[in-house]
Scaffold this motif. Structure first.
Motif, short mmCIF file in Angstrom:
data_model
loop_
_atom_site.label_atom_id
_atom_site.label_comp_id
_atom_site.label_asym_id
_atom_site.label_seq_id
_atom_site.Cartn_x
_atom_site.Cartn_y
_atom_site.Cartn_z
N ALA A 51 -24.62 20.81 47.99
CA ALA A 51 -24.55 21.59 46.75
C ALA A 51 -24.78 23.07 47.03
CB ALA A 51 -25.57 21.08 45.74
N ALA A 52 -25.72 23.38 47.93
CA ALA A 52 -25.98 24.78 48.26
C ALA A 52 -24.79 25.41 48.98
CB ALA A 52 -27.24 24.89 49.11
N ILE A 53 -24.17 24.67 49.88
CA ILE A 53 -23.01 25.20 50.60
C ILE A 53 -21.90 25.53 49.62
CG2 ILE A 53 -21.16 24.59 52.22
CD1 ILE A 53 -23.26 23.03 53.83
N GLN A 54 -21.64 24.62 48.67
CA GLN A 54 -20.59 24.87 47.69
C GLN A 54 -20.95 26.03 46.77
OE1 GLN A 54 -17.53 23.52 47.75
NE2 GLN A 54 -18.29 22.63 49.68
N GLY A 55 -22.20 26.09 46.34
CA GLY A 55 -22.61 27.19 45.47
C GLY A 55 -22.51 28.54 46.17
N LEU A 56 -22.94 28.59 47.43
CA LEU A 56 -22.83 29.82 48.19
C LEU A 56 -21.39 30.25 48.38
CD1 LEU A 56 -25.43 29.85 51.11
CD2 LEU A 56 -24.74 31.80 49.73
N ARG A 57 -20.55 29.30 48.73
CA ARG A 57 -19.14 29.63 48.94
C ARG A 57 -18.49 30.14 47.67
NH1 ARG A 57 -15.36 26.04 52.75
NH2 ARG A 57 -13.96 27.39 51.60
N ARG A 58 -18.81 29.50 46.52
CA ARG A 58 -18.23 29.97 45.26
C ARG A 58 -18.62 31.41 44.98
NH1 ARG A 58 -19.38 24.70 43.35
NH2 ARG A 58 -21.39 25.43 42.54
N TRP A 59 -19.92 31.71 45.18
CA TRP A 59 -20.36 33.07 44.86
C TRP A 59 -19.78 34.08 45.85
CZ3 TRP A 59 -23.94 36.78 46.95
CH2 TRP A 59 -24.20 37.85 46.09
N LEU A 60 -19.75 33.74 47.13
CA LEU A 60 -19.19 34.66 48.11
C LEU A 60 -17.69 34.84 47.91
CD1 LEU A 60 -21.23 33.55 51.24
CD2 LEU A 60 -21.37 35.76 50.10
N ASP A 61 -16.99 33.81 47.46
CA ASP A 61 -15.58 33.97 47.12
C ASP A 61 -15.42 34.88 45.90
OD1 ASP A 61 -14.57 32.46 49.19
OD2 ASP A 61 -14.51 30.59 48.06
N ARG A 62 -16.34 34.77 44.96
CA ARG A 62 -16.32 35.68 43.81
C ARG A 62 -16.50 37.12 44.27
NH1 ARG A 62 -17.48 37.53 38.86
NH2 ARG A 62 -19.42 38.67 38.52
N CYS A 63 -17.31 37.31 45.30
CA CYS A 63 -17.60 38.67 45.79
C CYS A 63 -16.41 39.28 46.54
CB CYS A 63 -18.82 38.66 46.71
SG CYS A 63 -20.38 38.33 45.85
N ARG A 64 -15.33 38.53 46.71
CA ARG A 64 -14.12 39.13 47.28
C ARG A 64 -13.48 40.10 46.28
NH1 ARG A 64 -12.68 36.00 51.85
NH2 ARG A 64 -13.60 33.91 51.84
N GLN A 65 -13.78 39.90 45.00
CA GLN A 65 -13.27 40.75 43.94
C GLN A 65 -14.34 41.76 43.52
OE1 GLN A 65 -10.05 40.41 43.11
NE2 GLN A 65 -10.01 38.75 44.64
N PRO A 66 -13.93 42.87 42.91
CA PRO A 66 -14.93 43.85 42.47
C PRO A 66 -15.92 43.24 41.47
CG PRO A 66 -12.73 44.81 42.44
CD PRO A 66 -12.55 43.35 42.70
N ILE A 67 -17.17 43.70 41.57
CA ILE A 67 -18.22 43.29 40.64
C ILE A 67 -18.72 44.54 39.94
CG2 ILE A 67 -20.54 42.29 40.44
CD1 ILE A 67 -19.92 40.59 42.88
N PRO A 68 -18.69 44.57 38.62
CA PRO A 68 -19.09 45.80 37.92
C PRO A 68 -20.56 46.11 38.10
CG PRO A 68 -18.74 43.99 36.37
CD PRO A 68 -18.27 43.51 37.70
N ALA A 69 -20.89 47.38 37.99
CA ALA A 69 -22.28 47.82 38.12
C ALA A 69 -23.07 47.43 36.88
CB ALA A 69 -22.32 49.33 38.33
N LYS A 70 -24.36 47.44 37.03
CA LYS A 70 -25.25 47.23 35.89
C LYS A 70 -24.98 48.29 34.84
CE LYS A 70 -30.23 47.30 34.84
NZ LYS A 70 -31.58 47.44 35.45
N ASP A 71 -24.99 47.88 33.58
CA ASP A 71 -24.75 48.81 32.49
C ASP A 71 -25.93 49.76 32.37
OD1 ASP A 71 -23.76 50.10 30.29
OD2 ASP A 71 -24.27 48.51 28.86
N SER A 72 -25.74 51.00 32.79
CA SER A 72 -26.83 51.96 32.83
C SER A 72 -26.26 53.37 32.81
CB SER A 72 -27.68 51.75 34.09
OG SER A 72 -28.61 52.79 34.26
N ARG A 73 -27.07 54.28 32.31
CA ARG A 73 -26.66 55.69 32.35
C ARG A 73 -26.81 56.26 33.75
NH1 ARG A 73 -30.97 58.96 32.79
NH2 ARG A 73 -33.04 58.12 32.28
#
Length: 476
Positions: A51-73
């Motif tokens: 389960a951890a291997i699959q969860g890690l792979r899903r998140w790292l695959d998501r990180c192939r795409q841009p991730i927006p910054a925290k909403d902040s000034r």
């Protein structure tokens, strides 16, 4: 007394471009070793439950795409992650291979809950080490990601004495540190490891019996993890710039650690860093605490051998010796140590040796007539040799003080130097940015001392005949 505000040191990225912030530099220019034609592919192994291997792979695959910054000034403090892709940012990609995935049965880890805490940690290390050994036989793996067991007991870490950080108080419930023990065990393998908690890829997870941890925003977590993976796979995210007129320099951090049973005081040295950011690790001889100043010190021959071994390892790694060596030490220097270090430098024909003492604290403090603490880079000269430097503080580029607590300055004493306090202070400030476990520009300690402390935590679990790995990537 004299007050100086040092400029924020720049870092160097692809094509020699410069920026003061690691994330903006990589996003705008690419990492320091990137070229217009080469693409870095990183083959990552993973060890954990299915389960951890699959969860890690899903998140790292998501990180192939841009991730927006925290909403902040605070747009310069919270930076979007550009995606770990060949067309942006790191100009790299992660490659998955089922042969590099080593699952550990969930029920084997659940059985740890029924064991005494110390036994649970050692059993967990044995489970992971067995899979690392199998992975070590697979070709083409660059770095191994370790999914830390969810409910493994945590080692309680007593606060060290700020005046004498080598005085480690005994823990009320002595439990070996899983991270340090696994890294020490993995020294015999050929790939560095990166240990990741489940909260990194699954922020909804709450460890049993604990409050929900305070997490960084997702873009920051992606920045920090991928920078570490890039470095451990052999990349150079950024480096210190070097002007043509500068002497080639390396920086040596010396700090002290005890054996696991607290009976023997050893010395740990981190042989770092050239401007490229390469680090070489050397273990030193036992030290003794002086009755005069209650600080650990080396015998003359041990001090000479320590620096001689460090320079020898440096030369074998880089094929040349530096013209200048700057030594950062957490205890003061005895006359024997001064003679020993100078003898080592002279025998290696080092042009310049500069010796700094970096105590744990200093009573002097500065206060601003404002809502924020002193600016990062503020240096107070108390006398010719005694200085304090705010390596953490308000950062104009961020528009705020990016910390939770009142920052304390880092003191340094000039013991035997040729450079000015401003030059040495600027180098210390720059070396706080050479930490590839984080991408914010304002770490408190120079990488020399942070490295040596991390190395000591791991080396204490190695026997006298165990040979430690030389690359810093195995310790961070």
């Amino acid at each position: 007394m004299k007050l100086t505000v040092l400029d924020e040191p720049p870092l160097e990225f692809s094509g020699g471009a410069r920026h003061i912030d690691p994330r903006h530099g990589i996003a705008d220019y690419g990492p320091a070793d990137a070229t217009n034609t080469a693409v870095r592919t990183i083959r990552a192994g993973i060890v954990g439950t299915p389960a951890a291997i699959q969860g890690l792979r899903r998140w790292l695959d998501r990180c192939r795409q841009p991730i927006p910054a925290k909403d902040s000034r605070l747009g310069n403090l919270f930076v979007p992650f550009p995606g770990f892709d060949t067309a942006a940012g790191f100009r790299s990609t992660l490659i998955w291979d089922s042969r590099l995935e080593r699952p550990i049965r969930e029920r084997d880890l659940k059985q740890l809950a029924g064991l005494p805490p110390q036994k649970a940690v050692h059993t967990a290390v044995e489970l992971y080490a067995a899979e690392l050994e199998a992975l070590d036989e697979e070709p083409g793996c660059d770095v191994v990601i370790i999914a830390r067991p969810d409910d493994l007991p945590e080692r309680s870490k007593p606060e060290p004495d700020p005046e004498a950080p080598w005085r480690k108080a005994a823990s009320q419930d002595p439990i070996d540190d899983f991270r340090a023990l696994l890294k020490a065990t993995a020294m015999r393998f050929s790939r560095p490891i990166q240990i990741i908690r489940r909260t990194t890829w699954d922020p909804a997870f709450k460890p049993a019996g604990a409050d929900k941890p305070r997490l960084q925003d997702e873009a920051t977590r992606a920045w920090n993890l991928h920078t570490a993976l890039y470095y451990k796979a052999g990349g150079v995210p950024w480096r210190l710039p070097r002007e043509p007129s500068d002497l080639s320099s390396c920086y040596v951090g010396v700090t002290f650690y005890r054996s696991p049973d607290n009976t023997v005081l050893h010395t740990s040295v981190a042989q770092v860093f050239n401007q490229r950011g390469d680090g070489v690790i050397v273990r030193g001889a036992p030290a003794k605490v002086s009755r005069n100043d209650r600080q650990p010190h080396l015998a003359r021959t041990d001090a000479q051998k320590l620096l001689t071994d460090a320079l020898s390892r440096y030369r074998s790694e880089h094929r040349h010796l530096p013209a200048r060596v700057v030594l950062h030490k957490t205890s003061s220097y005895t006359e024997d140590e001064l003679v020993g270090f100078r003898a080592a430098a002279d025998s290696a024909d080092i042009d310049t040796l500069e010796l700094l003492w970096l105590p744990g604290s200093d009573p002097a403090r500065l206060f601003r007539s404002a809502h924020h603490p002193p600016l990062r880079g503020t240096m107070l000269t108390l006398d010719a040799n005694r200085h304090i430097l705010y390596t953490r503080g308000s950062v104009p580029y961020y528009g705020t003080y990016p910390g939770m607590y009142i920052p304390s300055p880092m003191p340094f004493r000039m013991v035997d130097t040729e450079s000015s306090p401003e030059v040495l202070g600027s180098e210390l400030l720059a070396l706080t940015k050479m930490n590839w476990n984080q991408t914010q520009l304002d770490a408190r300690e120079p990488i020399t001392l942070r490295t040596a402390d991390r190395v000591g935590e791991i080396l204490r679990y190695l026997g006298p005949q165990d040979r430690p790995q030389g690359r810093y990537a195995f310790y961070m």
